[in-house]
Each structure stands twice: as structure tokens, then as C-alpha cells.
Design an enzyme around this catalytic site. Structure first.
Site, PDB file in Angstrom:
ATOM      1  N   ASP A  13      65.671  61.382  14.528  1.00 62.59           N
ATOM      2  CA  ASP A  13      65.235  60.000  14.757  1.00 62.59           C
ATOM      3  C   ASP A  13      65.745  59.427  16.080  1.00 62.59           C
ATOM      4  O   ASP A  13      65.997  58.222  16.207  1.00 62.59           O
ATOM      5  CB  ASP A  13      65.673  59.080  13.600  1.00 62.59           C
ATOM      6  CG  ASP A  13      65.109  59.532  12.274  1.00 62.59           C
ATOM      7  OD1 ASP A  13      63.973  60.043  12.271  1.00 62.59           O
ATOM      8  OD2 ASP A  13      65.791  59.374  11.250  1.00 62.59           O
ATOM      9  N   GLY A  15      64.075  59.373  18.887  1.00 57.68           N
ATOM     10  CA  GLY A  15      62.996  58.815  19.709  1.00 57.68           C
ATOM     11  C   GLY A  15      62.158  59.934  20.334  1.00 57.68           C
ATOM     12  O   GLY A  15      61.524  59.754  21.375  1.00 57.68           O
ATOM     13  N   LYS A  16      62.134  61.081  19.647  1.00 55.07           N
ATOM     14  CA  LYS A  16      61.397  62.250  20.168  1.00 55.07           C
ATOM     15  C   LYS A  16      59.907  61.961  20.295  1.00 55.07           C
ATOM     16  O   LYS A  16      59.267  62.395  21.247  1.00 55.07           O
ATOM     17  CB  LYS A  16      61.616  63.464  19.232  1.00 55.07           C
ATOM     18  CG  LYS A  16      63.065  63.909  19.150  1.00 55.07           C
ATOM     19  CD  LYS A  16      63.263  65.050  18.160  1.00 55.07           C
ATOM     20  CE  LYS A  16      62.998  64.653  16.727  1.00 55.07           C
ATOM     21  NZ  LYS A  16      63.965  63.704  16.153  1.00 55.07           N
ATOM     22  N   LYS A  18      58.395  59.100  20.869  1.00 64.31           N
ATOM     23  CA  LYS A  18      58.124  58.259  22.037  1.00 64.31           C
ATOM     24  C   LYS A  18      58.164  59.090  23.328  1.00 64.31           C
ATOM     25  O   LYS A  18      57.290  58.971  24.184  1.00 64.31           O
ATOM     26  CB  LYS A  18      59.149  57.110  22.126  1.00 64.31           C
ATOM     27  CG  LYS A  18      59.032  56.407  23.471  1.00 64.31           C
ATOM     28  CD  LYS A  18      60.012  55.307  23.771  1.00 64.31           C
ATOM     29  CE  LYS A  18      60.094  55.207  25.293  1.00 64.31           C
ATOM     30  NZ  LYS A  18      60.065  53.875  25.831  1.00 64.31           N
ATOM     31  N   ASN A  38      59.009  66.279   6.758  1.00 63.82           N
ATOM     32  CA  ASN A  38      60.299  65.573   6.705  1.00 63.82           C
ATOM     33  C   ASN A  38      60.457  64.753   7.988  1.00 63.82           C
ATOM     34  O   ASN A  38      61.171  63.761   8.021  1.00 63.82           O
ATOM     35  CB  ASN A  38      61.471  66.557   6.534  1.00 63.82           C
ATOM     36  CG  ASN A  38      61.413  67.753   7.475  1.00 63.82           C
ATOM     37  OD1 ASN A  38      60.423  67.975   8.175  1.00 63.82           O
ATOM     38  ND2 ASN A  38      62.475  68.545   7.500  1.00 63.82           N
ATOM     39  N   GLY A  40      59.398  62.174  11.018  1.00 67.39           N
ATOM     40  CA  GLY A  40      58.598  60.965  11.184  1.00 67.39           C
ATOM     41  C   GLY A  40      58.765  60.534  12.625  1.00 67.39           C
ATOM     42  O   GLY A  40      59.850  60.121  13.029  1.00 67.39           O
ATOM     43  N   HIS A  41      57.737  60.706  13.425  1.00 64.48           N
ATOM     44  CA  HIS A  41      57.820  60.414  14.858  1.00 64.48           C
ATOM     45  C   HIS A  41      56.958  59.185  15.165  1.00 64.48           C
ATOM     46  O   HIS A  41      55.756  59.189  14.911  1.00 64.48           O
ATOM     47  CB  HIS A  41      57.369  61.629  15.677  1.00 64.48           C
ATOM     48  CG  HIS A  41      58.286  62.806  15.521  1.00 64.48           C
ATOM     49  ND1 HIS A  41      58.121  63.976  16.214  1.00 64.48           N
ATOM     50  CD2 HIS A  41      59.394  62.977  14.761  1.00 64.48           C
ATOM     51  CE1 HIS A  41      59.097  64.826  15.873  1.00 64.48           C
ATOM     52  NE2 HIS A  41      59.868  64.233  14.986  1.00 64.48           N
ATOM     53  N   GLN A 223      63.560  66.865  13.744  1.00 65.17           N
ATOM     54  CA  GLN A 223      64.971  66.756  13.323  1.00 65.17           C
ATOM     55  C   GLN A 223      65.890  66.729  14.557  1.00 65.17           C
ATOM     56  O   GLN A 223      65.466  66.280  15.605  1.00 65.17           O
ATOM     57  CB  GLN A 223      65.352  67.884  12.341  1.00 65.17           C
ATOM     58  CG  GLN A 223      64.706  67.727  10.959  1.00 65.17           C
ATOM     59  CD  GLN A 223      63.261  68.186  10.899  1.00 65.17           C
ATOM     60  OE1 GLN A 223      62.925  69.296  11.305  1.00 65.17           O
ATOM     61  NE2 GLN A 223      62.369  67.351  10.390  1.00 65.17           N
ATOM     62  N   THR A 299      60.131  58.197   7.488  1.00 61.66           N
ATOM     63  CA  THR A 299      59.498  58.986   6.438  1.00 61.66           C
ATOM     64  C   THR A 299      59.805  58.432   5.050  1.00 61.66           C
ATOM     65  O   THR A 299      58.930  58.291   4.221  1.00 61.66           O
ATOM     66  CB  THR A 299      59.968  60.464   6.548  1.00 61.66           C
ATOM     67  OG1 THR A 299      59.507  60.952   7.810  1.00 61.66           O
ATOM     68  CG2 THR A 299      59.395  61.337   5.439  1.00 61.66           C
ATOM     69  N   THR A 300      61.073  58.088   4.802  1.00 63.68           N
ATOM     70  CA  THR A 300      61.455  57.690   3.440  1.00 63.68           C
ATOM     71  C   THR A 300      61.828  56.216   3.329  1.00 63.68           C
ATOM     72  O   THR A 300      62.048  55.728   2.222  1.00 63.68           O
ATOM     73  CB  THR A 300      62.659  58.529   2.953  1.00 63.68           C
ATOM     74  OG1 THR A 300      63.731  58.341   3.886  1.00 63.68           O
ATOM     75  CG2 THR A 300      62.313  60.003   2.863  1.00 63.68           C
ATOM     76  N   LYS A 330      66.970  53.790  23.452  1.00 59.91           N
ATOM     77  CA  LYS A 330      67.431  52.570  22.778  1.00 59.91           C
ATOM     78  C   LYS A 330      68.606  51.893  23.477  1.00 59.91           C
ATOM     79  O   LYS A 330      69.468  51.292  22.814  1.00 59.91           O
ATOM     80  CB  LYS A 330      67.769  52.883  21.316  1.00 59.91           C
ATOM     81  CG  LYS A 330      66.513  53.261  20.506  1.00 59.91           C
ATOM     82  CD  LYS A 330      66.767  53.168  19.025  1.00 59.91           C
ATOM     83  CE  LYS A 330      65.535  52.786  18.247  1.00 59.91           C
ATOM     84  NZ  LYS A 330      65.739  52.632  16.810  1.00 59.91           N
ATOM     85  N   ASP A 332      68.397  49.304  25.081  1.00 59.70           N
ATOM     86  CA  ASP A 332      68.202  47.863  24.841  1.00 59.70           C
ATOM     87  C   ASP A 332      68.949  47.373  23.602  1.00 59.70           C
ATOM     88  O   ASP A 332      69.344  46.207  23.532  1.00 59.70           O
ATOM     89  CB  ASP A 332      66.696  47.563  24.679  1.00 59.70           C
ATOM     90  CG  ASP A 332      66.024  48.425  23.612  1.00 59.70           C
ATOM     91  OD1 ASP A 332      66.135  49.661  23.712  1.00 59.70           O
ATOM     92  OD2 ASP A 332      65.404  47.862  22.690  1.00 59.70           O
ATOM     93  N   VAL A 414      64.230  51.715  27.235  1.00 65.95           N
ATOM     94  CA  VAL A 414      64.711  50.347  27.009  1.00 65.95           C
ATOM     95  C   VAL A 414      63.790  49.593  26.039  1.00 65.95           C
ATOM     96  O   VAL A 414      63.791  48.376  25.986  1.00 65.95           O
ATOM     97  CB  VAL A 414      64.858  49.574  28.342  1.00 65.95           C
ATOM     98  CG1 VAL A 414      65.977  50.155  29.181  1.00 65.95           C
ATOM     99  CG2 VAL A 414      63.537  49.575  29.133  1.00 65.95           C
TER     100      VAL A 414
END
Ligand code: GDP
Ligand code: IMO
Ligand code: MG
Length: 429
Positions: A13, A15-16, A18, A38, A40-41, A223, A299-300, A330, A332, A414
Site C-alpha cells: 500500500d 502507492g504502487k 499511482k 489481495n 488493491g492499487h 504487496q 481491498t478489505t 505521501k 503531503d 505530494v
């Protein structure tokens, strides 16, 4: 042959999605090569927010070849629903190809994922419940069902019956559940096969042909390194290899084609699910990061655990994946959070300070983070587009993180949108 492997360098998670979408503009092929739904992008394009679980994040460019390669475990119902949803929103999916060798997540995999998690009690991994571990286990055990098996009903029927002999014994005798019916599964999965047939291909061949033509290929990891089956915080890991090397086995390409390995990291750390997390903040600061960063699973929907940036993890990631560049995400979210802490080592009860990530779970459980502190900043940075225009404290923070990781931060994000990305270094040759 310029291929880039883009991977999560923390616990997922980062930011792959993006960054894949951002870099896809300069590539011709985008490949998902491990994991399954599993993942969630998230991709934010203006007012539209897309959450992709299986489809490569290059799908928003109709002229790019998007590939789900052999290393992925594929839940056909989820993929088909995701594709329907994309088309309903005006995104073409004709440019997608799926490896005929990719393994398929079956109903018993999802069921066993849930039953095994419940049986673990306090030792729960906190899996996503998508059947990932059981599907990879069957792949390794050589009893898995592949996309190519869905295309031939007779072959599928034989594979399902062989598998159910074992799975139904497990379900009924160990877990006290009713058995699954072969006919229903065969009918359901051969219908998926008919719908997946137009996408099925020898994707290793497709990718290598494109590489031979000098086209740029972007491998989109799922992942993160610390969830890697071999190199992560076992057993609190996923069942695939998110390290950079996973791209070669997961897509059928040789390592010589890779010209850059981009590690994606947040300016802080998060983890969803159980397992060690040395810099976790269980206080107000952690809650502040969670709320400001919107740290709830794609995802969950689970709340993500939050903590300070861990340079020991970053250095470890750089080592096990040979990172050539970082994408620091991130930034920002750190506005107004200061003073900022960075973990530079782990102190053990006997006073020893470790600067390398310990392999022993016992040692890791005793490790207390050693922090250095840096001043924060209060200026909004979401509109900044050049590194030089960031507040001095934000620049200093980035420079310190790259120094500690030993890898230059080529991209800095950012905000969630494509254009909220500062470019400091060239990644494609
Ligand atoms: P992935 O699994 O690595 O693709 O990451 P996720 O999509 O699960 O989680 C990253 C979240 O952060 C998503 O909601 C993104 O839209 C968001 N995001 C990515 N980069 C930035 C950034 O630089 N700033 C902010 N505020 N959000 C970001
Ligand atoms: P992306 O690609 C964050 C975590 C789960 C659990 C562990 C094992 O969006 O970064 P699994 O269902 O894989 O058997 O669960 O791995 N996990 C993730 N955490 N991001 C992900 O994907 C993850 N995929 C799995 O929470 O701790
Ligand atoms: Mg995610």
C-alpha cells in the site's frame, strides 16, 4: 532492453498503483507478475477513483499492452467483474492479455483461507481472505489449476475431481464443513474459461518480443518486500515474492532486461494485518497519520497500522531487491505532523544497536526503534511541482531518507493524482 521493476519497499500500500499509472505513459507494456486480488492499487484520475485488484495499472492508456503474467494467482470472477466495471466506466480492456499458465483461485482456496485463519486463533496472519495462500500452496504442490485448464472442460473436470478428493476430506473431516460439488465448480469455471479465452496468451513470449523490439516494459509489483515469502517477516507474509527477483520468475523474462528497480515507499510506514512492525505508533500520532493519510485498506477496508519511517527497512529493501531508485510517497501527509522521527536502528535489551534488519523473529520482537528527529513543516505541499519549491524542512527530510536508504529518491509524490508527482531523476534510460 529497458525494463523497470516497480515494487513496494515496505508492507504494501505504498502507492504502487499511482506510480505505475504515472510511469506507464513512458512505457509500452505494463505487467502484473505476482500476488492476486489481495492487492488493491488505487489510481486517481481527476474526479474518478479506480481501485484495481488484478488489472495492471497501465489499463488507462488504451495503447499500452497490459499483462497478467504466469506468477499471478487469478480469481476469474473477480477479474471479470473488474473488467466489466472498467468497461462500464469507459475504459477499454481489449489491450489486456492473461498468461495461460497463471494459476486459478478456486472456491476451496477461499474457504480454506478463512478456515485456516480461524484455526490459527491468536496466531492469525490477518490475510485478506482471498484464497491467496491456499492457491499458491497448490501451485507449489503441483495440483493447481491453470487458466489453460479452464479452456478445456474435460481437462478441467479431471483436475477439479482430483482436487476435491483431497479438499472435501479436509473440509468435512478437519473442519466439519459440507463437501463441495464437482459439477457446480466445473460448470462455473468452464463458463469463466469461455469468457477469459480471448485474453489467454503466452505472455512470456509477448513480453520478450516487445523487449526485443526495444519497447519499454514496466513490471508492477504487488504487496511489499516485508511481505515477501522468503525475505519478509515470516510467517506474517503473503505467499509470493514481491522482491524484484519475482518479476523474472513471475513473467518469464531474464534479469538482464531490467535496467532499473524502483522501490516505492511512503514517507511514513503502514502495515495491514498481523506481524512485527517496529516503528508502529499506538498513540495519537498514529491515529493522526491514519486519518490524514486515509489509511484504510483498499481491498478489505481494514484500518492500517501506522508508524514512523523505518530506514532499517528501507536499507533492507534496497539490499534484497537491488533498488536503483526510490519513489517517496505521501510527503503531503507529513505536513503539520512534525517534529518527525526516523528510525535508524533497533536497540536490543542488552544495549546493542542493530542497523541491519534481523532475520530472527525472536530478536525482532525485542527490538526497540532508535530514532533521530527532524523539524517538520506546516506549509501545504500538494500544489508543489518542483523539488526546489518544497519547504526547506521537507527537502531536508527527503534528503535524509534517501541518504539513510542509500538510494536516490527519483520521484516524490505530494498527492494521489498523476500530476502531483515531482521528478528528480530519470528512471527509463
Ligand atoms: P498500492 O497498493 O501500493 O497501489 O497503494 P494503495 O492504493 O493501496 O494505497 C495508497 C493510497 O494512497 C491510495 O489511496 C492512493 O490514492 C493514495 N496516494 C498515493 N500517493 C499519494 C500521495 O503522494 N499523497 C496522498 N495524499 N495520497 C497518495
Ligand atoms: P498491495 O499490492 C498490504 C497482507 C495481508 C496479510 C498478509 C497475507 O495493495 O500493496 P494474503 O491475503 O496475501 O495471504 O495476506 O499480507 N497483504 C497486503 N497488505 N497491501 C497488499 O497489497 C497486501 N496483500 C496482502 O494484510 O497481512
Ligand atoms: Mg494497496
Amino acid at each position: 532492453m529497458p525494463a523497470i521493476v516497480l515494487i513496494g519497499a515496505q508492507w504494501g500500500d505504498e502507492g504502487k498503483g499511482k506510480i505505475t499509472d504515472f510511469l506507464a505513459e513512458k512505457a509500452q507494456v505494463v505487467v502484473r507478475y505476482q500476488g492476486g486480488n489481495n492487492a488493491g492499487h488505487t489510481i486517481v484520475l481527476g474526479t474518478e477513483v479506480y481501485k484495481l485488484h488484478l488489472t495492471p495499472s497501465g489499463i488507462f492508456y488504451p495503447d499500452k499492452l497490459c499483462v497478467i503474467a504466469n506468477g499471478v494467482v487469478l480469481d476469474p470472477a473477480i477479474l471479470l467483474a473488474e473488467l466489466d466495471n472498467l468497461r462500464a466506466r469507459g475504459v477499454t480492456t481489449e489491450n489486456l492479455r492473461i498468461s495461460a499458465n497463471a494459476h486459478v483461485i478456486m472456491p476451496y482456496h477461499r474457504l480454506l483461507d478463512e478456515l485456516e485463519e480461524n484455526a490459527r486463533g491468536a496466531g492469525k496472519i490477518g490475510t485478506t481472505g482471498r484464497g491467496i495462500g491456499p492457491a499458491y500452496r497448490d501451485k507449489i504442490g503441483r495440483s493447481g489449476i491453470r487458466v489453460q485448464d479452464l479452456l478445456e472442460t474435460d481437462a478441467l473436470a479431471a483436475r477439479v475431481e482430483e482436487n476435491l478428493a483431497e479438499k472435501n476430506a479436509l473440509l468435512t473431516k478437519i473442519y466439519g464443513r459440507p463437501p463441495l460439488r464437482a459439477e457446480e465448480i466445473i460448470a462455473e469455471y468452464s463458463a469463466y474459461g469461455a469468457r477469459l479465452a480471448p485474453y489467454a496468451a503466452d505472455t512470456s513470449l509477448l513480453i520478450n518480443e516487445r523487449l526485443a523490439r526495444g519497447e519499454r516494459v514496466l513490471f508492477e509489483g504487488a504487496q511489499g518486500i516485508m511481505l515477501d515469502l522468503d525475505h519478509g517477516t515470516y510467517p506474517f507474509v503473503t505467499s509470493s515474492n514481491p522482491v524484484a527477483g519475482g518479476a523474472c520468475t513471475g513473467a518469464g523474462v531474464g534479469p538482464m532486461c531490467v535496467s532499473a528497480v524502483l522501490g516505492v515507499l511512503k514517507a511514513y510506514t503502514t502495515r495491514v494485518g498481523a506481524g512485527p512492525f517496529p516503528t508502529e505508533l499506538l498513540d495519537e500520532k498514529g491515529e493522526q497519520l491514519r486519518q490524514r493519510g486515509g489509511e484504510f485498506g483498499t481491498t478489505t477496508g481494514r484500518a492500517r497500522r501506522c508508524g514512523w519511517f523505518d530506514a532499517v527497512v528501507a536499507r533492507y529493501a534496497a539490499r534484497v531487491s537491488g533498488l536503483s531508485h526510490l519513489a517517496l510517497m505521501k510527503l503531503d501527509i507529513m505536513t503539520g505532523i512534525g517534529p518527525l522521527k526516523i528510525c535508524t536502528g533497533y536497540r536490543l535489551p542488552n544495549g546493542t544497536v542493530l542497523t541491519e534488519f534481523p532475520l530472527s523473529a525472536r530478536v525482532l520482537s525485542q527490538a526497540a526503534p532508535v530514532y533521530e528527529e527532524m523539524p517538520g513543516w506546516d506549509e501545504d505541499v500538494t500544489g508543489v511541482r518542483e523539488f526546489a519549491d518544497l519547504p526547506p524542512a521537507a527537502r531536508a527530510y527527503v534528503l535524509r531518507l534517501e541518504e539513510l536508504a542509500g538510494v536516490p529518491a527519483a520521484l516524490i509524490a505530494v498527492g494521489p493524482e498523476r500530476e502531483q508527482t515531482l521528478v528528480r531523476g530519470k528512471i527509463f534510460e
